[in-house]
Design a protein around this motif. Structure first.
Motif, PDB file in Angstrom:
ATOM      1  N   LEU A   1       0.828  -1.203   0.000  1.00 34.30           N
ATOM      2  CA  LEU A   1       0.000   0.000   0.000  1.00 34.30           C
ATOM      3  C   LEU A   1       0.866   1.260   0.000  1.00 34.30           C
ATOM      4  N   ASP A   2       1.965   1.233   0.761  1.00 36.37           N
ATOM      5  CA  ASP A   2       2.900   2.373   0.756  1.00 36.37           C
ATOM      6  C   ASP A   2       3.411   2.611  -0.656  1.00 36.37           C
ATOM      7  N   GLU A   3       3.764   1.525  -1.335  1.00 40.33           N
ATOM      8  CA  GLU A   3       4.270   1.654  -2.711  1.00 40.33           C
ATOM      9  C   GLU A   3       3.196   2.210  -3.631  1.00 40.33           C
ATOM     10  N   ILE A   4       1.969   1.736  -3.452  1.00 42.74           N
ATOM     11  CA  ILE A   4       0.852   2.177  -4.299  1.00 42.74           C
ATOM     12  C   ILE A   4       0.618   3.675  -4.129  1.00 42.74           C
ATOM     13  N   VAL A   5       0.646   4.146  -2.877  1.00 44.07           N
ATOM     14  CA  VAL A   5       0.398   5.569  -2.623  1.00 44.07           C
ATOM     15  C   VAL A   5       1.542   6.417  -3.177  1.00 44.07           C
ATOM     16  N   ALA A   6       2.784   5.976  -2.922  1.00 43.19           N
ATOM     17  CA  ALA A   6       3.940   6.743  -3.411  1.00 43.19           C
ATOM     18  C   ALA A   6       3.912   6.823  -4.940  1.00 43.19           C
ATOM     19  N   MET A   7       3.617   5.690  -5.574  1.00 41.73           N
ATOM     20  CA  MET A   7       3.571   5.660  -7.037  1.00 41.73           C
ATOM     21  C   MET A   7       2.437   6.540  -7.555  1.00 41.73           C
ATOM     22  N   SER A   8       1.290   6.493  -6.894  1.00 40.86           N
ATOM     23  CA  SER A   8       0.124   7.277  -7.341  1.00 40.86           C
ATOM     24  C   SER A   8       0.440   8.773  -7.306  1.00 40.86           C
ATOM     25  N   LEU A   9       1.148   9.213  -6.248  1.00 45.87           N
ATOM     26  CA  LEU A   9       1.464  10.640  -6.137  1.00 45.87           C
ATOM     27  C   LEU A   9       2.481  11.062  -7.196  1.00 45.87           C
TER      28      LEU A   9
ATOM     29  N   PHE B   1      -3.672  -1.150  -9.679  1.00 46.37           N
ATOM     30  CA  PHE B   1      -2.339  -1.753  -9.593  1.00 46.37           C
ATOM     31  C   PHE B   1      -2.467  -3.270  -9.559  1.00 46.37           C
ATOM     32  N   GLY B   2      -1.368  -3.930  -9.935  1.00 45.37           N
ATOM     33  CA  GLY B   2      -1.379  -5.398  -9.918  1.00 45.37           C
ATOM     34  C   GLY B   2      -0.065  -5.930  -9.393  1.00 45.37           C
ATOM     35  N   ARG B   3      -0.104  -7.221  -9.006  1.00 43.90           N
ATOM     36  CA  ARG B   3       1.121  -7.904  -8.570  1.00 43.90           C
ATOM     37  C   ARG B   3       1.681  -8.669  -9.756  1.00 43.90           C
ATOM     38  N   LEU B   4       2.961  -8.421 -10.010  1.00 42.47           N
ATOM     39  CA  LEU B   4       3.636  -9.083 -11.126  1.00 42.47           C
ATOM     40  C   LEU B   4       4.669 -10.040 -10.544  1.00 42.47           C
ATOM     41  N   TRP B   5       4.559 -11.314 -10.933  1.00 47.26           N
ATOM     42  CA  TRP B   5       5.534 -12.311 -10.469  1.00 47.26           C
ATOM     43  C   TRP B   5       6.686 -12.388 -11.462  1.00 47.26           C
ATOM     44  N   GLU B   6       7.912 -12.216 -10.937  1.00 46.60           N
ATOM     45  CA  GLU B   6       9.104 -12.283 -11.783  1.00 46.60           C
ATOM     46  C   GLU B   6      10.184 -13.027 -11.024  1.00 46.60           C
ATOM     47  N   ASN B   7      10.607 -14.149 -11.516  1.00 42.89           N
ATOM     48  CA  ASN B   7      11.577 -15.033 -10.856  1.00 42.89           C
ATOM     49  C   ASN B   7      11.400 -15.029  -9.336  1.00 42.89           C
ATOM     50  N   GLU B   8      10.329 -15.635  -8.886  1.00 44.57           N
ATOM     51  CA  GLU B   8      10.050 -15.827  -7.443  1.00 44.57           C
ATOM     52  C   GLU B   8       9.806 -14.526  -6.687  1.00 44.57           C
ATOM     53  N   GLN B   9       9.860 -13.405  -7.371  1.00 40.95           N
ATOM     54  CA  GLN B   9       9.674 -12.121  -6.690  1.00 40.95           C
ATOM     55  C   GLN B   9       8.354 -11.516  -7.132  1.00 40.95           C
ATOM     56  N   VAL B  10       7.713 -10.789  -6.213  1.00 43.16           N
ATOM     57  CA  VAL B  10       6.471 -10.112  -6.569  1.00 43.16           C
ATOM     58  C   VAL B  10       6.700  -8.622  -6.483  1.00 43.16           C
ATOM     59  N   ARG B  11       6.233  -7.874  -7.487  1.00 38.93           N
ATOM     60  CA  ARG B  11       6.289  -6.421  -7.316  1.00 38.93           C
ATOM     61  C   ARG B  11       4.994  -5.787  -7.813  1.00 38.93           C
ATOM     62  N   ILE B  12       4.748  -4.600  -7.303  1.00 37.09           N
ATOM     63  CA  ILE B  12       3.532  -3.864  -7.646  1.00 37.09           C
ATOM     64  C   ILE B  12       3.791  -3.055  -8.911  1.00 37.09           C
ATOM     65  N   VAL B  13       2.895  -3.196  -9.872  1.00 40.57           N
ATOM     66  CA  VAL B  13       3.020  -2.399 -11.105  1.00 40.57           C
ATOM     67  C   VAL B  13       1.677  -1.722 -11.414  1.00 40.57           C
ATOM     68  N   LEU B  14       1.761  -0.623 -12.146  1.00 42.50           N
ATOM     69  CA  LEU B  14       0.555   0.064 -12.606  1.00 42.50           C
ATOM     70  C   LEU B  14      -0.120  -0.813 -13.666  1.00 42.50           C
ATOM     71  N   ALA B  15      -1.448  -0.949 -13.577  1.00 41.77           N
ATOM     72  CA  ALA B  15      -2.155  -1.843 -14.508  1.00 41.77           C
ATOM     73  C   ALA B  15      -3.377  -1.134 -15.108  1.00 41.77           C
ATOM     74  N   ASP B  16      -4.261  -1.896 -15.728  1.00 42.38           N
ATOM     75  CA  ASP B  16      -5.505  -1.393 -16.312  1.00 42.38           C
ATOM     76  C   ASP B  16      -5.232  -0.365 -17.416  1.00 42.38           C
ATOM     77  N   GLU B  17      -5.829   0.816 -17.333  1.00 42.20           N
ATOM     78  CA  GLU B  17      -5.673   1.828 -18.385  1.00 42.20           C
ATOM     79  C   GLU B  17      -5.697   3.214 -17.765  1.00 42.20           C
ATOM     80  N   ILE B  18      -5.183   4.188 -18.502  1.00 45.16           N
ATOM     81  CA  ILE B  18      -5.378   5.603 -18.139  1.00 45.16           C
ATOM     82  C   ILE B  18      -5.903   6.271 -19.398  1.00 45.16           C
ATOM     83  N   SER B  19      -7.106   6.822 -19.313  1.00 49.69           N
ATOM     84  CA  SER B  19      -7.771   7.359 -20.504  1.00 49.69           C
ATOM     85  C   SER B  19      -8.859   8.343 -20.059  1.00 49.69           C
ATOM     86  N   PRO B  20      -9.519   9.013 -20.984  1.00 49.74           N
ATOM     87  CA  PRO B  20     -10.607   9.910 -20.570  1.00 49.74           C
ATOM     88  C   PRO B  20     -11.788   9.173 -19.921  1.00 49.74           C
TER      89      PRO B  20
END
Ligand code: TMP
Length: 254
Positions: free
Chosen positions: A148-156, A180-199
């Motif tokens: 959640l900390d990462e999500i808020v920092a990224m959002s700002l 946001f979504g969780r992306l699995w990469e070689n046993e590691q999970v990280r938060i990434v921006l997902a979905d879309e940004i549009s009008p």
């Protein structure tokens, strides 16, 4: 041609299995809904434009170091993205009072907020995406405190960057919604921006006239809906006027 397997159909997009494991194809529809599906309609060409706008914004955000699910645009209506586990929280960032915030506090739309405000909603159509706090998110395990900390920092950071980007083309970023979504990469999970940004997911007002150039034109029956989406793409320099190979850069307002 073999049909790809459909994974999910949402209100504005369809997700298909991607060509390689761990990838997904996002297909952008012209369908528009508002007020949790109570109002339904079609915005001709919206899918094509949102595919382009989201590609453009996700790419620019990637360039400044925001991790995103975006891989590449495939064609007019489809883009390839990394498969993620969506965090069931909609993050709304507000710079100017509008929409549900104006209603909730009886405030006038257009009032500048003293600072950007981050809100959270629980992603649930049945419950009408209720407003929640960070406490709910961590207590119910929708996201871990660190996520959640990462999500808020990224959002700002995204808000700062997009405010500047839109101001450069004469638009105020009033508010917008991120997922946001969780992306699995070689046993590691990280938060990434997902979905879309549009009008569909932003409120964008012209700096000089305050004209609305977003989905509020559809929600509030203001007319000129297609034109508004086109105008945002045109100002971003991604609506070619003289053929598909003509892609000027963003138009800078003086
Ligand atoms: P709201 O004022 O209706 O809460 O909307 C805030 C922002 O979030 C606005 O830019 C539109 C966007 N939004 C979505 O993208 N999806 C939704 O389901 C809702 C309700 C809002």
């Amino acid at each position: 041609m073999a049909r790809r397997r459909q994974i999910y159909e949402g209100k504005a997009k369809v997700l298909f299995e991607g060509p390689e494991p761990g990838t997904v194809v996002q297909y952008f529809k012209d369908d528009a809904t508002a007020f949790n599906n109570q109002k339904k309609g079609t915005i001709t060409g919206k899918g094509v434009i949102n595919n382009r706008i989201s590609e453009y914004l996700m790419t620019r955000l990637g360039d400044i170091g925001i991790p995103t699910h975006f891989v590449r645009r495939l064609n007019m209506r489809e883009q390839l993205v990394r498969e993620v586990e969506i965090v069931p929280v909609e993050v709304v960032i507000r710079n100017i009072v509008a929409g549900s915030m104006a209603k909730r506090f009886g405030m006038e739309e257009g009032t500048e907020l003293p600072r950007s405000i981050v809100e959270f909603c629980y992603k649930s159509d049945e419950l009408n995406d209720p407003l929640i706090t960070e406490e709910h998110i961590t207590a119910f395990g929708w996201a871990a405190p660190q996520e959640l900390d990462e999500i808020v920092a990224m959002s700002l950071r995204i808000n700062d960057f997009l405010c500047g980007l839109f101001l450069g083309i004469g638009l105020k970023l009033v508010d917008f919604k991120l997922e946001f979504g969780r992306l699995w990469e070689n046993e590691q999970v990280r938060i990434v921006l997902a979905d879309e940004i549009s009008p569909d997911s932003c409120r964008l007002w012209d700096v000089k006239t305050n004209e609305k150039l977003d989905k509020d034109r559809f929600r509030r029956d203001l007319g000129g809906v297609e034109e508004a989406y086109q105008e945002v793409a045109r100002r971003l320099g991604i609506l070619p006027e003289s053929g598909p190979r003509d892609m000027p850069g963003p138009e800078t307002m003086q």
